[in-house]
Design an enzyme around this catalytic site. Sequence first.
Site, PDB file in Angstrom:
ATOM      1  N   ASN A  14       0.828  -1.209   0.000  1.00 33.11           N
ATOM      2  CA  ASN A  14       0.000   0.000   0.000  1.00 33.11           C
ATOM      3  C   ASN A  14       0.864   1.261   0.000  1.00 33.11           C
ATOM      4  OD1 ASN A  14      -2.895  -0.529  -0.106  1.00 33.11           O
ATOM      5  ND2 ASN A  14      -2.549  -1.745   1.732  1.00 33.11           N
ATOM      6  N   MET A  90       0.828  -2.652  12.399  1.00 37.97           N
ATOM      7  CA  MET A  90       0.166  -3.622  13.264  1.00 37.97           C
ATOM      8  C   MET A  90       0.157  -3.226  14.748  1.00 37.97           C
ATOM      9  SD  MET A  90      -0.871  -5.458  10.909  1.00 37.97           S
ATOM     10  CE  MET A  90      -1.659  -6.818  11.739  1.00 37.97           C
ATOM     11  N   ARG A  91       0.087  -1.926  14.998  1.00 31.65           N
ATOM     12  CA  ARG A  91       0.002  -1.457  16.387  1.00 31.65           C
ATOM     13  C   ARG A  91      -1.141  -0.458  16.526  1.00 31.65           C
ATOM     14  NH1 ARG A  91       3.777  -2.987  19.536  1.00 31.65           N
ATOM     15  NH2 ARG A  91       5.511  -4.055  18.566  1.00 31.65           N
ATOM     16  N   LEU A  92      -1.774  -0.472  17.676  1.00 31.27           N
ATOM     17  CA  LEU A  92      -2.787   0.547  17.961  1.00 31.27           C
ATOM     18  C   LEU A  92      -2.087   1.876  18.189  1.00 31.27           C
ATOM     19  CD1 LEU A  92      -5.280  -1.220  20.405  1.00 31.27           C
ATOM     20  CD2 LEU A  92      -5.693  -0.545  18.040  1.00 31.27           C
ATOM     21  N   HIS A 109      -8.120  -1.248   6.181  1.00 28.93           N
ATOM     22  CA  HIS A 109      -8.345  -2.542   6.824  1.00 28.93           C
ATOM     23  C   HIS A 109      -8.994  -3.502   5.829  1.00 28.93           C
ATOM     24  CE1 HIS A 109      -8.856  -5.238  10.216  1.00 28.93           C
ATOM     25  NE2 HIS A 109     -10.078  -5.498   9.779  1.00 28.93           N
TER      26      HIS A 109
END
EC number: 2.1.2.2
Length: 195
Positions: A14, A90-92, A109
């Site tokens: 992306n 891959m982390r908040l 997503h």
Amino acid sequence: MTRLAVFASGSGTNFQSIAEAIHTGKLDASIALVVCDKKDAIVLQRAQKLGIDTFVFQASDFPSKASYEKVILDELKSRDVEFLVLAGYMRLVGDTLLQEYPGKIVNIHPSLLPSFPGKDAIGQALQASVKVTGVTIHLVDDGMDTGPIIAQEAIVIEKDDNRETVTKAIQTVEHRLYPQTLKNILERQNVSEYH
């Protein structure tokens, strides 16, 4: 021209599609920095080839999310970054970045949210035997894939589809939809309508 930072943890397809949209003039922006939490992620090689600065960190080297986000924030500020684009990160995102960039952080997503949030959305969809899944682009808030939805596109899961074919179909949509949606957002310069 809006200065972006792209946050990624993996292969960076992306990121590549956004960089290409900028290169061909379809997106009036520049990528000032790639932020990555995996030192061997392929996205770093992609960024290096394009001469784009990278910042790599390991969360385990820091006592808290706030402490590593403070370091990230310093990197962003030193490059006058205006907008954050999560692309397989891959982390908040925590309060440190959310407060500094309110309404200026988006994520992509691989499902039609609110269905299948979190990790392995494609696997979740296949496990649930749904007939339709897709791609969602949303504003980031303090939840996991819970922010206001900006754009969605569905894909049909055929009877003989598997993880590989569904992943390919989703990525095809992602690589077109993300740059187009970013263009729409940045031209408006106002995402309050999504709140």
